[in-house]
Every structure is written in C-alpha cells, then in structure tokens.
Write a protein that holds these residues in place. Structure first.
Motif, PDB file in Angstrom:
ATOM      1  N   GLY A 106       0.784  -1.230   0.000  1.00  0.00           N
ATOM      2  CA  GLY A 106       0.000   0.000   0.000  1.00  0.00           C
ATOM      3  C   GLY A 106       0.815   1.279   0.000  1.00  0.00           C
ATOM      4  O   GLY A 106       0.278   2.368  -0.182  1.00  0.00           O
ATOM      5  N   THR A 107       2.134   1.160   0.200  1.00  0.00           N
ATOM      6  CA  THR A 107       2.947   2.380   0.281  1.00  0.00           C
ATOM      7  C   THR A 107       3.882   2.530  -0.910  1.00  0.00           C
ATOM      8  O   THR A 107       4.703   3.440  -0.942  1.00  0.00           O
ATOM      9  N   SER A 110       3.584   5.638  -4.738  1.00  0.00           N
ATOM     10  CA  SER A 110       3.486   7.103  -4.695  1.00  0.00           C
ATOM     11  C   SER A 110       3.918   7.768  -5.989  1.00  0.00           C
ATOM     12  O   SER A 110       3.269   8.706  -6.455  1.00  0.00           O
ATOM     13  N   LEU A 129      -6.367   0.075   0.638  1.00  0.00           N
ATOM     14  CA  LEU A 129      -6.081   1.511   0.591  1.00  0.00           C
ATOM     15  C   LEU A 129      -4.635   1.746   0.141  1.00  0.00           C
ATOM     16  O   LEU A 129      -3.729   1.036   0.577  1.00  0.00           O
ATOM     17  N   ARG A 131      -1.523   4.047   0.510  1.00  0.00           N
ATOM     18  CA  ARG A 131      -1.115   4.946   1.584  1.00  0.00           C
ATOM     19  C   ARG A 131      -0.082   5.979   1.123  1.00  0.00           C
ATOM     20  O   ARG A 131       0.513   5.856   0.060  1.00  0.00           O
ATOM     21  N   ASP A 132       0.124   6.976   1.987  1.00  0.00           N
ATOM     22  CA  ASP A 132       1.202   7.959   1.829  1.00  0.00           C
ATOM     23  C   ASP A 132       1.159   8.715   0.514  1.00  0.00           C
ATOM     24  O   ASP A 132       2.204   9.077  -0.026  1.00  0.00           O
ATOM     25  N   TYR A 139     -11.911   5.348  -2.536  1.00  0.00           N
ATOM     26  CA  TYR A 139     -11.588   4.015  -2.038  1.00  0.00           C
ATOM     27  C   TYR A 139     -12.866   3.195  -1.996  1.00  0.00           C
ATOM     28  O   TYR A 139     -13.876   3.664  -1.452  1.00  0.00           O
ATOM     29  N   ASN A 187      -2.809  -2.351   4.305  1.00  0.00           N
ATOM     30  CA  ASN A 187      -3.545  -1.581   5.316  1.00  0.00           C
ATOM     31  C   ASN A 187      -4.667  -2.407   5.960  1.00  0.00           C
ATOM     32  O   ASN A 187      -4.929  -2.313   7.161  1.00  0.00           O
ATOM     33  N   TYR A 336     -10.758   6.175   6.656  1.00  0.00           N
ATOM     34  CA  TYR A 336      -9.559   5.746   5.939  1.00  0.00           C
ATOM     35  C   TYR A 336      -8.569   6.876   5.678  1.00  0.00           C
ATOM     36  O   TYR A 336      -8.484   7.421   4.588  1.00  0.00           O
ATOM     37  N   ASP A 337      -7.797   7.156   6.724  1.00  0.00           N
ATOM     38  CA  ASP A 337      -6.715   8.117   6.656  1.00  0.00           C
ATOM     39  C   ASP A 337      -5.516   7.369   6.085  1.00  0.00           C
ATOM     40  O   ASP A 337      -5.058   6.385   6.677  1.00  0.00           O
ATOM     41  N   ASN A 338      -4.996   7.819   4.963  1.00  0.00           N
ATOM     42  CA  ASN A 338      -3.899   7.059   4.341  1.00  0.00           C
ATOM     43  C   ASN A 338      -2.531   7.602   4.730  1.00  0.00           C
ATOM     44  O   ASN A 338      -1.526   7.277   4.112  1.00  0.00           O
ATOM     45  N   GLY A 339      -2.512   8.436   5.760  1.00  0.00           N
ATOM     46  CA  GLY A 339      -1.243   9.001   6.221  1.00  0.00           C
ATOM     47  C   GLY A 339      -1.064  10.419   5.716  1.00  0.00           C
ATOM     48  O   GLY A 339      -0.285  11.194   6.277  1.00  0.00           O
TER      49      GLY A 339
END
Ligand code: GAL
Length: 379
Positions: A106-107, A110, A129, A131-132, A139, A187, A336-339
């Motif tokens: 998930g990271t 980017s 999800l 992330r970052d 989503y 996630n 769903y906070d992805n950072g």
C-alpha cells in the motif's frame, strides 16, 4: 490591432488553454465527460492470480466495464511490487483515463500516483487503501474493522463461548488459541487484526482464551504477502514449539482463506481432524471456493463473505462518475486516513458464512453453484 499582435495574443491564448489542460498535447483535454465509452480506457491493476478472489475481482470489474462499452486494460502483478509499479506506469503512458488499483504494498505506488495526478487521471483504490499519497481519489472496500470483529465472533462461536445469535454460550474454557494476521504492508491487515483483538481481548484478559505461544502482536503473527505456505510453516512451528507437551490448539484466528488452508494442512499433518483429536475452529475470509468446500465438509469453521460482484460494481460506479467529471458518492469520509489525507470511501457490508448458511448466502445468491461447492472448484 496589427496582425503581429493578434498572432502574439493568439499564441498566449493557446498557451493558456494548453496550461489549463495540465500541459498535455492539444486535443488531449483531461475532461472525459463528452467522450464515448469506446474512446475511454480504464486501467485495472490487480495484485495476483494465485488467489482466486483477485481473479474473480478482475473478471467482475472487466465484465462490468466492457458491458458499458469501455476499453479495459487489466493486469496482474504476480505479487511483485516492481511489476505492479511498471504495469501502472505503462497504463499511464498508454493513456488510461481512470485507474482502479488493488495494491500489493500500500505504500509503494506514490510516484506512479503522482504521474497519474500530473495527467489528471483519477485513481480509485480497490479493496486495499493506497497509503502515503495525496493522489488517491476514492476508495472502494468493505468495512474492514467489522471483518475482524466478525472473524473473532466466529471463533468465539466455534468455541461455544458465544451462541450463533451473539449471546453468551455455555462453554467456559479456558481454550488454547493462536492468532494469525495478514501482510503488514496491506492496510487491511491492521484493520482486521484490531477488529479481532478488540473483540478477543476481554476473553484473553479473563483467562478464558490463552494464546499459548505468547505471540499476540501483529508483527509476531503477520504473514508476508498473505502466503498460504508461510502460514502453514508458522502453524507447524507453533505446534512443535508450543504444543509439544500434549496440549492441543483449540482455535485459530485466521484473516484469510488462503492462510486458513495452510493452517488446516499443518494441523491435519499433525493428526488433527479425528473424533479423538478434533480440528479446532479456524476462521477465514473471502469465501474462496476451496475453503467453502472445507466449511461444507466440516473442516474449516467459517469465512467472511465479501461479495466481489458488489465491490466491482462500486468500482465501476466510481470510475464512471470520474469519467463524467463528477465526484463519486462516499458513505464514509472519516475512517480511511492514508497518512496524508482521509480518502472518501464506499464501504460494503460483510456476511459471516458457516456451513448452515452456505446455501442461502453463496448458492441462492448465485455466487457459486451447489456443484462448485461440492467440488471445491469454480468453473
Ligand atoms: C486483503 C483483502 C482480503 C484478502 C487479502 C488477501 O487486502 O481485503 O479480502 O483478499 O487481501 O488477498
């Protein structure tokens, strides 16, 4: 005005209109609302074909989009992060108009998502999800915390600590259990585990449930890439190290059917599964056909059914909204906070499937036929 000034003004206007198109070539305006479906391509990036659920997801999304006339570029990445990055890069350079991505890690996407944002390509995170990155536009998933709660409740029901209706059961324990979690880079694994542990903790604190290995932290129980063989190996190690004194494992929390099958194989190889040495309740998720057969045969306790047809449908609804320059409707804008940001989400409900509701939930709903359940294989 002189002709020279007019030409100069004209090129300023052209430059401005190009800038408004996000720097793309003339004619390649990022708005797709007026385009015909046949001129639009949706890139669909799925993690792996080793698990039947992702094959079903990929097929459902593709079928639904194709039926509406869109072009679909569906790719599977073999659970390999560089392969997925490369496939998404390629979708972007080949002109995808929307991306639907179920990430392996998930990271790890980017820079691909930045490239998509630079070309104003909306990105929908599918079930997992991403992330970052601020460049995740939507989503679609299930209520992942509730999946964990449902798994823990299925385990408690299997042990007799709860009745099927959720009321207190007649069993008193104490029971030896072991815990498994999914891949730490996913996630969802964290949501499943915290839903499950919040539910099991009171029983662990009361001494009704004992995790004999002592391994209760997600880092200790996680299985990288959700691999069945890794889960089998961990269960074998647990049996040798923590149950070599004649004690028995009486329940296993497993977050995914593939892991459950590995765990069950390890238990069977160690002699579990007879009247004298019964198979402990092992939970699951995804209603994979091989596991539905095991549930039907009384080997696996349960699974959490997440209807991939509904998930695919939500992904398609969201993709179409973006293609029409609209914002898809979310039913959750907090969880769903992805950072970097809270990603607007559409979450679907889940159903726990035991042997006695396989027919109602999976066969009568047309997800599988009775023959497929009996054979343990989908056509
Ligand atoms: C998770 C997903 C689960 C299961 C798992 C392994 O992200 O939410 O349903 O499929 O991956 O594939």
């Amino acid at each position: 005005m002189s002709r020279k000034i007019l030409v100069a003004l004209g090129s300023v206007a052209l430059a401005l209109s190009l800038a408004a198109c996000g720097g793309e070539g003339a004619g390649d305006d990022s708005s797709t609302s007026g385009d015909k479906p046949a001129d639009l391509t949706i890139g669909v990036s799925m993690p792996t074909q080793t698990s039947e659920r992702w094959i079903a997801d990929g097929n459902s999304v593709k079928e639904k989009l194709t039926a509406k006339g869109y072009k679909v570029d569906l790719q599977y990445a073999n659970d390999d992060i560089p392969t997925q990055s490369q496939q998404v890069d390629q979708m972007i350079t080949q002109g995808a108009d929307v991306l639907i991505i179920a990430a392996i890690d998930g990271t790890a996407l980017s820079s691909q998502l930045q490239a998509a944002a630079d070309k104003k390509i909306p990105v929908i995170a599918y079930d997992r999800l991403i992330r970052d990155s601020k460049n995740v536009d939507f989503y679609v998933s299930f209520d992942n915390y509730k999946v964990g709660v449902a798994q823990a409740n299925a385990l408690l029901t299997g042990l007799g600590l709860l009745k099927a209706d959720g009321s207190k059961g007649t069993a008193t324990g104490p029971f030896n259990i072991e815990l498994f979690a999914g891949s730490l880079d996913d996630n969802n694994a964290h949501f499943f585990f915290s839903g499950a542990m919040d539910t099991l903790k009171p029983f662990i604190d009361a001494g009704t449930l004992k995790v004999k290995s002592g391994q209760t932290k997600i880092e200790q129980v996680a299985i990288l890439r959700w691999q069945q063989e890794t889960a089998q190996k961990r269960m074998e190690d647990l049996l040798t190290k923590s149950y070599n004194d004649g004690s028995k494992v009486q329940g296993v929390l497993s977050p995914y059917d593939g892991l459950s099958r590995g765990i069950i194989t390890a238990l069977q190889n160690a002699g579990y599964g007879s009247a004298a040495n019964p198979m402990p309740p092992v939970t699951g998720q995804d209603a994979e056909i091989a596991s539905v057969k095991l549930i039907n045969d009384g080997v696996q306790n349960s699974t959490i059914f997440k209807d991939t047809r509904l998930l695919a449908e939500q992904a398609v609804i969201a993709a179409e909204a973006f293609l029409q320059d609209k914002t898809p409707t979310a039913n959750d804008t907090k969880t769903y906070d992805n950072g970097v940001k809270v990603v607007p989400s559409y979450l679907l409900p889940v159903v726990t499937v035991y042997k006695d509701n396989i027919k109602k939930e999976l066969i009568d709903s047309g997800y599988y036929t009775a023959e497929e359940v009996a054979a343990g294989q989908a056509k």
